[in-house]
Write an enzyme that holds these catalytic residues in place. Structure first.
Site, mmCIF file in Angstrom:
data_model
loop_
_atom_site.group_PDB
_atom_site.id
_atom_site.type_symbol
_atom_site.label_atom_id
_atom_site.label_comp_id
_atom_site.label_asym_id
_atom_site.label_seq_id
_atom_site.Cartn_x
_atom_site.Cartn_y
_atom_site.Cartn_z
ATOM 1 N N SER A 126 0.866 -1.175 0.000
ATOM 2 C CA SER A 126 0.000 0.000 0.000
ATOM 3 C C SER A 126 0.898 1.218 0.000
ATOM 4 C CB SER A 126 -0.899 -0.007 1.249
ATOM 5 O OG SER A 126 -1.691 1.154 1.310
ATOM 6 N N SER A 127 0.719 2.101 -0.970
ATOM 7 C CA SER A 127 1.608 3.250 -1.130
ATOM 8 C C SER A 127 1.466 4.231 0.027
ATOM 9 C CB SER A 127 1.306 3.966 -2.448
ATOM 10 O OG SER A 127 1.519 3.116 -3.543
ATOM 11 N N SER A 128 2.437 5.122 0.154
ATOM 12 C CA SER A 128 2.410 6.128 1.218
ATOM 13 C C SER A 128 1.132 6.952 1.122
ATOM 14 C CB SER A 128 3.639 7.030 1.132
ATOM 15 O OG SER A 128 3.613 7.799 -0.054
#
Length: 445
Positions: A136-138
């Protein structure tokens, strides 16, 4: 997420719209005061940083139980320069829950899959070596992009690179899940996302396939979101964009250092318009994207100035905020990687072993140390001069021709380059490549 050329299969189906995630039986901890407080604190930090503003995306993130989408996540237990060793945390274990609560709401990227493993039914354990293959990206980057996407009720949305399902959940919250399709190349990722989105009461179409080919579901789509970097714009995604629609994706080379955000729209009359915005953060490339890295040994050689040649210069290097210049440098002089962890301006070319380090030693005085066949100090200033002559652009025109040719150009046309299918790798002798992106080497997420 990653992308390969594979056939697609559907593992989910659409259902009537549901605007609020279910949080009772399916997410038993979602209403606990400490969990609610962690979500609120994360949202407050995003607002303070300027990445999030009042509106539907903020409302979605405040309501979204992240522990339901990511009940398992990896933390690295080894030092950056050691062989990687990862531990899988499990929300159902009381001794893991506090650390996982902090990790999920830190705002940082969250790793959820190791070496393409099945995600459902895993046993918490330590994994050695290998790489993280889904994440899950920042949240700062994700929130900013979702706001740029301008999601609205009733829109048809194609989310490419499902990951943990955060983008799909936000799209379901805002748009209603009847028109949301989320696609991933990895069936294990798709299966896990489908189960966890359903636990929240969401039932978008969760499909497995090649993201570069899009998905022939409820096309055309009003919004298309790609969560991995591409070297050029996939024509299939442009074809699946509806009149009045918008698509966002990171466009980059093999270097992770200077990404661009491609913003593609189709006017109500059907004309495709696109721009490339120089940004600080971007998504990482998927499978098959040849990424460059600065190894620990390479960085140590730069630090020790081993074999380097030092000279004084009155030339001022571009600032970090001159992102339009660095984006142009990345494409016009490919193969360079910035070490953002270094105190001084430090850039390496791992394919040929060249590097440059510039240190301020007085007013308009710089101590420049270089080594290798490439004179990167001269390359930087050559592109900087061309960039300034073109009006110091931060945003470029992105021309997508019907003949398949794609070009990036400043508004006046003085600075331009062509996009190719292959990511750039630079020239010269074989250099060093790290098996993993090490923290501090990149601004990619």
């Amino acid at each position: 997420m990653t992308h390969l050329n594979t056939g697609g299969t559907e593992v989910g189906a659409t259902a009537p719209a549901l605007s609020e995630p279910r949080t009772a039986a399916s997410a038993p901890y979602a209403s606990e005061p400490r969990v609610v407080a962690a979500r609120a604190e994360m949202v407050a930090r995003l607002e303070e940083a300027g990445d999030l503003h009042p509106g539907p995306v903020r409302d979605a993130l405040l309501a979204l139980p992240r522990e339901t989408l990511m009940p398992h996540a990896y933390v690295r237990r080894s030092a950056p320069d050691e062989p990687p060793r990862w531990e899988l945390l499990d929300w159902s274990r009381s001794d893991h829950r506090e650390e996982l609560l902090v990790l999920l709401h830190s705002g940082d990227g969250v790793s959820i899959q190791h070496e393409g493993e099945p995600i459902l039914g895993r046993v918490p354990d330590v994994r050695s070596g290998g790489a993280m293959t889904a994440m899950s990206s920042s949240m700062g980057m994700t929130a900013n992009l979702l706001q740029r996407l301008d999601l609205r009720r009733g829109q048809r949305v194609l989310d490419i690179g499902t990951g943990a399902g955060v983008t799909a959940a936000v799209a379901c919250f805002i748009c209603g899940h009847g028109g949301v399709v989320t696609l991933d190349i990895d069936r294990h990722v798709s299966e896990a996302a489908r189960a966890r989105l359903m636990a929240l009461g969401y039932q978008p179409a969760v499909v497995t396939g090649d993201g570069l080919a899009g998905w022939p579901g409820p096309t055309p789509y009003d919004r298309i979101f790609v969560s991995f970097a591409v070297p050029r714009i996939p024509p299939a995604l442009v074809a699946q964009l509806a009149p009045g629609g918008r698509a966002l994706m990171t466009l980059g080379t093999s270097s992770p250092s200077w990404p661009g955000l491609a913003v593609i729209t189709r006017t109500p009359t059907g004309v495709v318009e696109a721009g490339l915005v120089a940004v600080e953060f971007g998504h990482r490339g998927g499978a098959g994207f040849d990424r460059l890295f600065l190894s620990a040994a390479f960085r140590n050689r730069i630090t020790s100035s081993e074999g380097g040649r030092t000279r004084r210069s009155r030339l001022e290097p571009p600032t970090d905020t001159d992102r339009g210049m660095w984006l142009a440098l990345d494409h016009l002089r490919p193969g360079l990687v910035r070490d953002f962890s270094a105190e001084d301006l430090t850039i390496g070319a791992p394919r040929c072993g060249s590097w440059v380090r510039a240190r301020r030693v007085g007013y308009r005085r710089w101590e420049v140390t270089t080594i290798g066949p490439r004179d990167m100090w001269a390359e930087i200033h050559d592109v900087a001069a061309r960039w300034r002559a073109a009006g110091s652009p931060h945003t470029y025109r992105l021309e997508i021709g019907d003949d398949g040719v794609q070009r990036v150009a400043s508004r006046c046309g003085a600075l331009s380059w062509a996009l190719t299918d292959a990511s750039h790798t630079g020239t010269g002798a074989t250099g060093e490549l790290d098996p993993l992106l090490e923290k501090g080497d990149s601004h990619a997420c």
